[in-house]
Design an enzyme around this catalytic site. Structure first.
Site, mmCIF file in Angstrom:
data_model
loop_
_atom_site.group_PDB
_atom_site.id
_atom_site.type_symbol
_atom_site.label_atom_id
_atom_site.label_comp_id
_atom_site.label_asym_id
_atom_site.label_seq_id
_atom_site.Cartn_x
_atom_site.Cartn_y
_atom_site.Cartn_z
ATOM 1 N N HIS A 163 86.499 76.808 -11.693
ATOM 2 C CA HIS A 163 86.867 78.195 -11.417
ATOM 3 C C HIS A 163 88.222 78.557 -12.009
ATOM 4 O O HIS A 163 88.568 79.731 -12.104
ATOM 5 C CB HIS A 163 86.832 78.488 -9.907
ATOM 6 C CG HIS A 163 87.976 77.927 -9.126
ATOM 7 N ND1 HIS A 163 87.901 76.747 -8.425
ATOM 8 C CD2 HIS A 163 89.229 78.387 -8.919
ATOM 9 C CE1 HIS A 163 89.051 76.523 -7.808
ATOM 10 N NE2 HIS A 163 89.875 77.511 -8.095
ATOM 11 N N ASP A 213 82.490 72.100 -9.486
ATOM 12 C CA ASP A 213 83.732 72.839 -9.735
ATOM 13 C C ASP A 213 84.751 71.985 -10.480
ATOM 14 O O ASP A 213 85.947 72.048 -10.207
ATOM 15 C CB ASP A 213 84.336 73.370 -8.436
ATOM 16 C CG ASP A 213 85.311 74.517 -8.702
ATOM 17 O OD1 ASP A 213 85.270 75.080 -9.809
ATOM 18 O OD2 ASP A 213 86.116 74.839 -7.808
ATOM 19 N N SER A 266 95.063 74.916 -7.457
ATOM 20 C CA SER A 266 93.721 74.559 -7.913
ATOM 21 C C SER A 266 93.770 73.671 -9.142
ATOM 22 O O SER A 266 94.478 73.961 -10.106
ATOM 23 C CB SER A 266 92.921 75.810 -8.267
ATOM 24 O OG SER A 266 92.306 76.338 -7.139
#
Length: 504
Positions: A145, A175, A254
């Site tokens: 993402h 992911d 992230s």
């Protein structure tokens, strides 16, 4: 540039099929775009002890604080800051048609309006995140993402040098993504063994929250094998078995590193549980056992080679024990099978309770996902099942999602376009009411991702008005193309023809 915040609050959903979640947090959020992770060069750095050795006199053990400095130094050197420039939001009437293709539509847009003059694009948004160098030659692991929809990526190292990065490949199901920069002799982290991680042990989260570079936070492992139903929106077969920690993680983390006190990479920070968008006590990381397999496959094959049992399952609980008169109170119950199921062919039956995979206890769907996700089609796994109170061990040769024993050989990667194609089966043609075509099985880095909104599963029926019936015909139609190409087709279940004009 502050990180783009696009908060997605997802309510937990109980699923009945193979990949089931089931926690009760109010909301889960992906961190905003660009972040990345990496591998460490293995060293024998010792873990600092948290207590003094017990003396022979039998006196009380004195407690001292753990020293995180060595692991922090090792991790921060390999964690990078990623800035991504996203594609400007465009509707179909704004999409550009390359000059070479305008004659296909008499100088007009295929969308029923005049082709726009100029770029037709709005201001391009930017976002930032983290990543980890896993190889001295510039390979970096991050979240999918973080790079999804990015037109360009800029990576800043701990020593402040900046590089443009290219996407090697990504896997929405976990992911995880792999990118690379043109650099040598970089500090890198080694993947640790997340299966050996214990609940209660100290861990460090390293990343760039809110553009605060090289930030280290400490916490403990709160739980393992968490499924939080956050990946299903953008993936077909999500694999969720997160490491849950209470190390502070915020937007911008992230793709950053979760490391143990030896500085080994045991997870990729991916999500937080929050009602506000900021850290509220818990964060979640993809275990290194999964991330390592994904990036290894991407680097070798260009895409993930994932094996499947081909079963629909649900977690065993008190209600199921009572309802089905089960003889075990932990495991996952087989509810049904896929059309071409490796488990069924091996002798597993509906009602069996899977209790172990390769000798490792299975207490939840997430644990089974993690165990199987580490294997490729053709691998054999030992599956312990309890059937009416009797324990059995079954050897299962895993298949691909299409039901074959090995990864499909017909899939071809078109590097420039960044797409993988595979032939349609007769059953698919009947179900989707198409006479011919090839399916886009996966979209990787390339022109398609950069310049269109094409999604996985799209069925290409024509290339530059030439019908295509198989992968070989598509290859021939694309061979030697320059300037641009017009791809025409439909999405399964829809009769509406879609056009994608792509400049080459």
């Amino acid at each position: 540039m502050f990180e783009k915040q696009n908060i997605k609050k997802l309510a937990p959903v109980a699923l009945a099929f193979a990949f089931v979640g089931g926690t009760s947090f109010a909301a889960y959020e992906h961190f905003s775009k660009p972040d990345t992770i990496s591998n460490w060069v293995e060293t024998n750095m010792p873990v600092m002890k948290t207590r003094l050795e017990e003396k022979s006199t039998g006196t009380n053990v004195a407690m001292i604080p753990a020293d995180f400095s060595l692991a922090s130094q090792k991790a921060t050197a390999a964690v990078v800051h990623i800035k991504s420039t996203m594609k400007a939001e465009r509707n179909v009437s704004q999409m550009e048609v390359p000059e070479e293709l305008k004659d296909f539509f008499g100088g007009r847009s295929p969308f029923g309006q005049d082709a726009p003059q100029g770029s037709g694009r709005g201001e391009k948004p930017q976002a930032s995140g983290s990543g980890v160098i896993i190889n001295p030659d510039g390979f970096i692991v991050t979240n999918n993402h973080v790079i999804q929809g990015a037109e360009s990526l800029e990576v800043t190292l701990a020593d402040k040098r900046t590089f443009k990065a290219k996407v090697i490949g990504s896997d929405p199901n976990t992911d995880i993504a792999l990118i690379q920069i043109e650099a040598k002799n970089l500090p890198a982290l080694s993947f640790g063994n997340s299966e050996n991680v214990k609940v209660g042990q100290w861990v460090l989260a390293v990343g760039n929250p809110y553009n605060l570079t090289s930030t280290v936070t400490a916490g403990i492992v709160s739980a393992k094998g968490r499924s939080i139903n956050i990946l299903g929106e953008n993936s077909k077969a999500p694999v969720e078995s997160f490491i849950q920690t209470d190390a502070a993680v915020n937007p911008g983390n992230s793709g950053g590193a979760l490391v143990d006190l030896n500085g080994n990479l045991i997870g990729i920070n991916t999500a937080i549980a929050s009602q506000t968008g900021s850290f509220a006590g818990y964060s979640f990381a993809v275990p290194s056992s999964i991330a390592h397999k994904v990036v290894e496959d991407i680097s070798k094959f260009g895409s993930v080679q994932r094996g499947y049992l081909g079963v629909g399952i649900s977690e065993v609980d008190g209600a199921k024990v009572k309802s089905y008169d089960l003889k075990v109170d932990e495991g996952v119950r087989v509810e049904n099978f896929a059309d071409q199921s490796a488990a069924r062919e091996a002798g597993i039956k509906v009602g069996d309770v899977i209790t172990k995979i390769d000798g490792h206890d299975i207490e939840s769907v997430a644990q089974l996902q993690e165990a199987i996700a580490q294997h490729k089609p053709g691998d054999k796994v030992l599956v312990n099942v309890n059937r009416d109170g009797a324990d059995k061990i079954v050897t299962v040769a895993l298949k691909s999602s299409a039901g074959t024993l090995v990864a499909e050989k017909s899939a071809q990667t078109f590097d420039n376009l960044g797409i993988e194609l595979q032939d349609l089966t007769a059953q698919q043609k009947r179900a989707w009411d198409v006479e011919q075509g090839v399916q886009v099985s996966q979209i990787n880095a390339g022109k398609v991702r950069q310049n269109t909104d094409m999604q996985d599963g799209f069925v290409i029926t024509k290339i530059d008005k030439t019908p295509v019936g198989n992968v070989q015909q598509a290859m021939k139609a694309l061979e030697g193309k320059k300037g641009g190409v017009m791809i025409e087709g439909v999405y399964p279940g829809s009769q509406e023809t879609q056009y994608y004009a792509i400049g080459l």
